[in-house]
Design an enzyme around this catalytic site. Structure first.
Site, PDB file in Angstrom:
ATOM      1  N   MET A 198       0.207  -2.507   4.521  1.00  0.00           N
ATOM      2  CA  MET A 198      -0.345  -2.912   3.249  1.00  0.00           C
ATOM      3  C   MET A 198      -1.873  -3.001   3.336  1.00  0.00           C
ATOM      4  SD  MET A 198       1.394  -3.580   0.512  1.00  0.00           S
ATOM      5  CE  MET A 198       1.001  -4.184  -1.056  1.00  0.00           C
ATOM      6  N   ASP A 217      -8.447  -6.567  12.090  1.00  0.00           N
ATOM      7  CA  ASP A 217      -7.123  -6.822  12.639  1.00  0.00           C
ATOM      8  C   ASP A 217      -7.298  -7.474  13.995  1.00  0.00           C
ATOM      9  OD1 ASP A 217      -4.297  -6.812  13.071  1.00  0.00           O
ATOM     10  OD2 ASP A 217      -4.160  -4.986  11.863  1.00  0.00           O
ATOM     11  N   SER A 225       5.166 -15.140  -1.310  1.00  0.00           N
ATOM     12  CA  SER A 225       6.140 -16.211  -1.254  1.00  0.00           C
ATOM     13  C   SER A 225       5.585 -17.605  -1.480  1.00  0.00           C
ATOM     14  CB  SER A 225       6.849 -16.189   0.103  1.00  0.00           C
ATOM     15  OG  SER A 225       7.448 -14.941   0.288  1.00  0.00           O
ATOM     16  N   HIS A 263      -1.439  -8.719  -6.337  1.00  0.00           N
ATOM     17  CA  HIS A 263      -0.259  -8.154  -5.696  1.00  0.00           C
ATOM     18  C   HIS A 263      -0.266  -6.643  -5.942  1.00  0.00           C
ATOM     19  CE1 HIS A 263       4.389  -7.712  -5.663  1.00  0.00           C
ATOM     20  NE2 HIS A 263       3.848  -7.257  -4.562  1.00  0.00           N
ATOM     21  N   ASN A 312       3.347  -1.104  -3.203  1.00  0.00           N
ATOM     22  CA  ASN A 312       3.325  -0.201  -2.060  1.00  0.00           C
ATOM     23  C   ASN A 312       3.989   1.129  -2.425  1.00  0.00           C
ATOM     24  OD1 ASN A 312       2.578   0.277   0.549  1.00  0.00           O
ATOM     25  ND2 ASN A 312       4.103  -1.056   1.475  1.00  0.00           N
TER      26      ASN A 312
END
Length: 178
Positions: A1, A20, A106, A126, A129
């Site tokens: 993502m 990352d 969530s 949001h 994908n």
């Protein structure tokens, strides 16, 4: 993502710090972005001469402090995943001017905004994908989100070539640790 979001921002002309935890993840992300750009070239959606410029706008880093100069922090987080550095990237490194955007599926955006230093700038986005392909972006406003931050995020989605849709803030029932 994350590499998809980085791809879309770089393709739209934004400088992107792609962070990352390990170099190998960054390399894999950059390879994915390069392959996806090749696909766009083949489909005629991107001029081949533009690909190097898009890639040049991406700065892969492992150092969390490297994001200090960012105007916006986007932190993808999937269900049952862990994000290092906490929800509020501003705690240690993001600049005070940063709008914060979270990719949490969530946890309520209002709940996340409440634990940041700048809840008025916290907005959820949001992306669908695969991010470079899908046009829709849900924009989620926390109770604390300012009108200006929400409007800026809606306009940003348009600048990315996306179709923003305002949605109500509501967590789903899946547990997550971000």
């Amino acid at each position: 993502m994350g590499n998809g979001i980085a791809h879309v921002f770089a393709r739209a002309g934004y400088s992107v710090i792609l962070r990352d935890v390990e170099e190998r993840f960054l390399q894999r992300g950059m390879e994915t972005i390069s392959k996806n750009l090749d696909r766009e070239v083949k489909k005629g959606k991107l001029a081949e001469a533009d690909k190097p410029a898009v890639l040049a706008r991406l700065k892969p880093v492992t150092d969390f402090a490297a994001i200090a100069a960012a105007d916006l922090s986007s932190r993808p987080c999937r269900r049952k995943s862990r994000s290092r550095g906490g929800v509020d990237g501003s705690r240690q490194s993001a600049a005070p001017r940063s709008d914060l955007d979270e990719q949490h599926f969530s946890i309520s955006i209002t709940t996340l905004a409440a634990i940041t230093k700048r809840p008025e700038l916290f907005v959820g986005m949001h992306f669908m994908n695969p991010v470079p392909v899908m046009a829709l972006v849900e924009v989620i406003r926390a109770l604390q989100t300012s009108d200006a931050a929400f409007a800026t995020t809606m306009e940003l989605a348009k600048k990315l070539g996306k179709t923003p849709v305002a949605v109500n803030d509501a967590p789903d029932s899946s547990p997550t640790a971000c």
